[in-house]
Scaffold this motif. Sequence first.
Motif, short mmCIF file in Angstrom:
data_model
loop_
_atom_site.label_atom_id
_atom_site.label_comp_id
_atom_site.label_asym_id
_atom_site.label_seq_id
_atom_site.Cartn_x
_atom_site.Cartn_y
_atom_site.Cartn_z
N ALA A 164 -35.61 32.45 14.43
CA ALA A 164 -36.28 33.22 15.49
C ALA A 164 -37.72 33.53 15.07
N PRO A 165 -38.67 33.41 15.98
CA PRO A 165 -40.06 33.74 15.64
C PRO A 165 -40.24 35.24 15.50
N ALA A 166 -41.25 35.63 14.73
CA ALA A 166 -41.57 37.05 14.57
C ALA A 166 -42.17 37.60 15.86
N ALA A 167 -42.07 38.90 16.02
CA ALA A 167 -42.70 39.55 17.18
C ALA A 167 -44.21 39.37 17.11
N GLN A 168 -44.86 39.38 18.25
CA GLN A 168 -46.30 39.19 18.33
C GLN A 168 -47.02 40.52 18.49
N ALA A 169 -48.29 40.53 18.11
CA ALA A 169 -49.12 41.71 18.31
C ALA A 169 -49.39 41.90 19.80
N ALA A 170 -49.44 43.14 20.21
CA ALA A 170 -49.67 43.44 21.62
C ALA A 170 -51.09 43.04 22.02
N PRO A 171 -51.29 42.58 23.26
CA PRO A 171 -52.64 42.24 23.73
C PRO A 171 -53.53 43.48 23.83
N LYS A 172 -54.84 43.24 23.76
CA LYS A 172 -55.80 44.36 23.74
C LYS A 172 -55.74 45.20 25.01
N ASN A 173 -55.43 44.57 26.14
CA ASN A 173 -55.39 45.29 27.42
C ASN A 173 -54.04 45.94 27.69
N GLY A 174 -53.16 45.96 26.71
CA GLY A 174 -51.87 46.60 26.88
C GLY A 174 -50.81 45.63 27.34
N THR A 175 -49.56 46.09 27.27
CA THR A 175 -48.43 45.22 27.59
C THR A 175 -47.84 45.46 28.97
N GLY A 176 -48.24 46.51 29.65
CA GLY A 176 -47.63 46.86 30.93
C GLY A 176 -47.99 45.90 32.04
N PRO A 177 -47.29 45.99 33.18
CA PRO A 177 -47.56 45.10 34.31
C PRO A 177 -48.99 45.24 34.82
N ARG A 178 -49.57 44.11 35.24
CA ARG A 178 -50.91 44.10 35.82
C ARG A 178 -50.89 43.60 37.26
N VAL A 179 -49.71 43.32 37.76
CA VAL A 179 -49.53 42.98 39.17
C VAL A 179 -48.45 43.90 39.74
N ASP A 180 -48.41 44.01 41.05
CA ASP A 180 -47.44 44.88 41.70
C ASP A 180 -46.03 44.30 41.54
N VAL A 181 -45.18 45.00 40.81
CA VAL A 181 -43.85 44.48 40.51
C VAL A 181 -42.98 44.43 41.76
N ALA A 182 -43.05 45.48 42.58
CA ALA A 182 -42.24 45.50 43.80
C ALA A 182 -42.65 44.36 44.74
#
Length: 324
Positions: A164-182
């Motif tokens: 299994a690959p190691a976890a990656q570093a989070a992106p600079k702009n954050g990990t949360g959604p950037r489009v409307d999930v609903a």
Amino acid sequence: MWPDAADSAIKGDLTVAVSYVTPAGGAVITSVSPTGLGDREQGRVGFTTSLGFPKKLERILRDPHVAFAYHTREHGFADSTAYVLAQGKASIDLHPSPERLSAFMKASEAFLGETRRGPVWDWLLREYHQQRVFVDADLERVSVWEDLGAQGGKTVAGAPWPQAPAAQAAPKNGTGPRVDVAGLMRQIAGLPHRLVAYKGADGFPVILPVRVTGHDTAGLHLELPSGLLPPGGRRAGFLAHSFQPQCVGLGMRTLTGWLKVTDEGAVYAPHTSKGLAAPPYRTLLTVSNGLMAKYGLWRAQRDGTAERLRDLAARATSDLGKTR
């Protein structure tokens, strides 16, 4: 030499998922119609595309690690019930021979229907038929599960399955959604085939079928095959799509985003979203394909894309020769 179950899927599936990696360590996943392109003795599979989609070609030329997921028997000819994941290194034939193009067009009619002929159709479809680009992948691993959900026993032909690959570093702009999930959930409601892809420890994309079990402000909640998704967070691609017989009518939604896997489950936070739809009317679809191919070739020649791809292809061929 992949097993019989894989051969049936490779030669008979109408639509498959293809994934390639990104410079940031993520994976993009899209759907293609390979029309049976696969040579069992040579260990090679492939598909064709157009210069109208240059980013995909550029990414593959810069990093040839690709994967193919034969994940649905819908509207195809395969009699296997297996989920097949084929991983290998791709090369791109930007200038296929007339013989290769002719053989492809003849073979594709069994999957996509009879080719329109006549003076007007020949002019309209000239670029669509004659300016095809072939992506050929020499496989290093073919993994086969007993069912389309990638459950049950797994057999591997070729290179052993990596850790299994190691976890990656989070992106600079954050990990949360950037489009409307609903809104995204409404867009994929009618697209039943859903998969995720991430970059494996050996550099090859891994494509897995998923079920969307719900959503909230954190993203899409996913159910995945047991034990196949590494824990932690990582960049990942998501594909939802549907298609009709002979691909006369299809829909596709491709996402990039952040996938986080914990003991409580998997959540996918979408960062980008692109959609594609083709009309369920053969004449309208054929006209659209012809016009898009003409425009794509004109744009590729005008903005330097064609020349840039040729340079990248020549460099990739040179690098391959050095490694040999």
